[in-house]
Design an enzyme around this catalytic site. Structure first.
Site, PDB file in Angstrom:
ATOM      1  N   GLY A 175       5.168  -3.867  -6.147  1.00 24.40           N
ATOM      2  CA  GLY A 175       5.123  -3.913  -4.587  1.00 24.40           C
ATOM      3  C   GLY A 175       5.947  -5.007  -3.984  1.00 24.40           C
ATOM      4  N   ASN A 176       7.076  -5.363  -4.743  1.00 24.84           N
ATOM      5  CA  ASN A 176       7.877  -6.361  -4.120  1.00 24.84           C
ATOM      6  C   ASN A 176       9.351  -6.610  -4.625  1.00 24.84           C
ATOM      7  OD1 ASN A 176       8.563  -8.757  -2.817  1.00 24.84           O
ATOM      8  ND2 ASN A 176       7.391 -10.102  -3.791  1.00 24.84           N
ATOM      9  N   HIS A 214      14.206  -3.596  -6.541  1.00 26.58           N
ATOM     10  CA  HIS A 214      12.845  -3.349  -5.788  1.00 26.58           C
ATOM     11  C   HIS A 214      11.834  -2.777  -6.814  1.00 26.58           C
ATOM     12  CE1 HIS A 214       9.965  -3.156  -2.498  1.00 26.58           C
ATOM     13  NE2 HIS A 214       9.547  -2.210  -3.001  1.00 26.58           N
ATOM     14  N   CYS A 215      10.853  -3.378  -7.118  1.00 31.04           N
ATOM     15  CA  CYS A 215       9.939  -2.793  -8.245  1.00 31.04           C
ATOM     16  C   CYS A 215       8.679  -2.085  -7.579  1.00 31.04           C
ATOM     17  CB  CYS A 215       9.511  -3.951  -9.248  1.00 31.04           C
ATOM     18  SG  CYS A 215       8.560  -3.488 -10.476  1.00 31.04           S
ATOM     19  N   PRO A 216       8.347  -0.890  -7.472  1.00 32.04           N
ATOM     20  CA  PRO A 216       7.191  -0.388  -6.881  1.00 32.04           C
ATOM     21  C   PRO A 216       6.031  -0.772  -7.453  1.00 32.04           C
ATOM     22  CG  PRO A 216       8.479   1.235  -7.878  1.00 32.04           C
ATOM     23  CD  PRO A 216       9.272   0.267  -8.010  1.00 32.04           C
TER      24      PRO A 216
END
Length: 632
Positions: free
Chosen positions: A471-472, A466-468
């Site tokens: 945002g996805n 999950h890549c902040p």
């Protein structure tokens, strides 16, 4: 069944053990109740291996049933023993077979006329109750195939779903709901499965599973009007408290004594529970002035604050540094004001359930101010054809890949309500309803390489991470775009660093070769503090983007694995892990890995193997027909 199997299983020795732990009796004084573990329910101890062979011919039918001695049981039944006849403790053979998971004996006894829902034991329970309480999913499935009714209540007023919930048998809870049991069914004392799970089971499941089935979180029990949140607080069940709060449990709901969950937490002087319940109240806008309450209740507004704060902070840091004020005391006070403002916004409006909003805001704000700097500071100084035009083309590619990484489907595994229930039934009836391949949140069978993302709360096919910053999640649906995003972002940052250095060369009366490193740094920082601030941002982002891009390319091309698989390889049986390497069944060589990942095609010279990872449940898939690439 082979006789030896009986010596490696658990056996219950008497019906009095059935009620060792309190069941579904009315709880008149909840404040005096201590949490109990479902592991200590007195159903018997593991049997050790026999060091000698017993003479089974002397065993009575109850003992033979408990140990699963099929031939001895059949011998006694054929000799005239009535399979419906209870023993001196009012327990039937079917009960003993069910509690000890003797499926072949259950089939045999029912074929000989055993009543599948016959009541027995001190608690007046059915064999299905006994199997459920012991956690034997395969036995539950078998008995229900023969018509056992899971909605019947035992002597304490519990149906099977209540027993499964309070003893933490998540797979059985899922199966019973999939077979039509009401997720909000109340026992004779008005307790729902969710209340029992909150009170008795100190783990995420089966509470998480029940919440996924849209259970009513704010129902109160019949006697005390305690909600599931009340029961979780009474048990000190911090794991379930967090789940219930995330699911929207009413923190102000009162029981028959007018006590809220927070009141009960204060009575127990549990600091963790008090803090989290108070935070939940504050998140809903309680305990604040009316104006702030209105703003805090608006989730969209809180998200905008989290996204917008980095825009303000990045600008203020550079703006204050760039002010023509000689006093660093004044600037220090101004920076203190910025810090205080951020602290106020963080405590008042930041919603920590929106994990990606702040990192995404930092990324967007950084790039926004970099582009402002490029167009207002660099535009007239740099060559259009060789600098601006490539920069703009790179920016278009960056925006496209970022947008696809941010907004496209990362590979969410979807299923309708009916499909979910059908999957549960199929897995249970084939003996495959294992939480290692079944997601108790999404209620789906997990494809190989998939993982449930705790941030997005959904299962993602070929999950990477999950890549902040976007945002996805990054998965099968957007991983290629994510790689493009990193690639073009790295070039954009390089251009930004080049622009800063060019600006200093044109507008600052200092050079590295003439003045040396430290003098050069102080001179350019003084010449244009804003430019120096943008340069520091560029260098910071360059470092993590470059490292991430290299790691991703290494995993994709050389290892054939995802970030999640690399971090958790020991958890997956299909990986061979040593102290120095990971052998992946998905690694088909560097060239093929790259062609397959990026789906490269070139005039028939090579073609990728396309795999639908949302439906791939095994590690075997057709590599030959796609052949990865072919040279012509």
């Amino acid at each position: 069944m082979q006789r030896e199997e009986g010596f490696n299983t658990k056996m219950a020795d008497g019906p009095d053990e059935y009620d060792t732990e309190a069941g579904c009796v009315p709880l008149l004084h909840p404040e005096e109740i201590k949490p109990q573990s479902h592991y200590n329910h007195g159903y018997g101890e593991p049997l050790g291996r026999k060091t000698h062979i017993d003479d089974y011919s002397t065993w009575d039918i109850v003992k033979a049933t408990q140990y699963g001695i099929y031939e001895r049981c059949r011998e006694l039944v054929e000799a005239g023993y009535d399979v419906r006849q209870p023993d001196k403790e009012n327990v039937t053979l079917l009960h003993w077979a069910a509690i000890n998971n003797r499926i072949d004996l259950v089939k045999y006894y029912i074929s000989k006329g055993a009543i599948v829902d016959q009541l027995g034991g001190d608690l007046n329970s059915t064999p299905l109750h006994w199997a459920t309480r012991q956690g034997h999913l395969s036995m539950v499935v078998q008995l229900m195939k023969y018509g056992a009714d899971p909605s019947l209540i035992d002597g304490e007023g519990c149906s099977c779903i209540h027993l499964a919930a309070q003893f933490g048998h998540t797979s059985i809870v899922a199966y019973l709901i999939a077979k039509g049991q009401d997720v909000d069914m109340m026992d004779q004392n008005g307790m729902t499965p969710l209340m029992w799970a909150a009170y008795r089971t100190h783990s995420v499941d089966p509470t998480r599973l029940l919440l996924t089935f849209n259970v009513s979180v704010n129902l109160g029990d019949k006697y005390h009007k305690n909600t599931a949140l009340h029961w979780a607080v009474l048990a000190g069940n911090t794991t379930v408290i967090s789940l219930l709060l995330e699911a929207g449990a009413n923190v102000d709901a009162q029981n028959i004594k007018g006590e809220s969950a927070l009141d009960l937490a204060k009575q127990r002087k549990n600091v963790w529970m008090i803090n989290h319940l108070q935070e939940a109240r504050q998140a809903k806008g309680y305990d604040n002035p009316s104006f702030l309450r209105k703003l805090k209740a608006d989730k969209e507004f809180r998200q905008k604050v989290m996204l917008g704060t980095p825009f303000l902070v990045i600008w203020l840091v550079g703006f204050i540094a760039d002010l023509n004020i000689d006093s660093w005391l004044i600037k220090g006070l101004m920076y203190g004001g910025v810090w205080a403002t951020v602290q106020f916004l963080s405590k008042s409006f930041f919603d920590h359930s929106m994990h990606s909003a702040l990192p995404l805001g930092i990324y967007l704000a950084t790039k926004f101010w970099m582009y402002v700097t490029w167009f207002f500071w660099f535009w007239n100084d740099l060559n259009f054809l060789f600098i601006h035009l490539p920069f703009l083309a790179n920016s278009v590619a960056l925006f496209y890949n970022f947008g696809k990484s941010w907004k496209s489907d990362p590979g969410i595994i979807k299923a309708t309500e009916e499909q979910k229930k059908k999957t549960i039934v199929e897995l249970a009836e084939t003996g495959s309803l294992d939480l290692s391949i079944f997601c108790s949140t999404c209620l789906i069978r997990k494809p190989v390489r998939s993982k449930h993302c705790g941030v997005c709360n959904r299962c993602i096919a070929k999950f990477d991470h999950h890549c902040p910053w976007v945002g996805n999640c990054v998965g099968a649906g957007n991983h290629r775009y994510f790689m493009g995003y990193l690639f073009f972002l790295l070039f954009m940052i390089c251009w930004m660093i080049y622009g800063c250095i060019s600006y200093w060369g044109l507008h600052c009366e200092t050079t590295y070769t003439k003045d040396g490193f430290w003098t050069y740094i102080t001179q350019i920082a003084t010449c244009s503090p804003w430019m120096f601030w943008m340069f520091l941002n560029s260098v910071f982002h360059f470092m993590w983007v470059a490292v991430l891009l290299m790691c991703q390319m290494y995993q994709i091309s050389c290892l054939g694995i995802t970030t999640n698989e690399r971090m958790n390889a020991r958890r997956y049986k299909h990986f061979k892990v040593t102290t120095t390497s990971i052998e992946s069944p998905f690694n088909h060589g560097c060239v093929r890995n790259i062609i397959d990942f990026f789906e490269f095609r070139c005039c028939g010279l090579f073609r990728p193997v396309i795999v639908d990872w949302t439906r791939q449940y095994t590690i075997e898939y057709d590599q030959i027909s796609g052949s990865g690439y072919q040279l012509v």
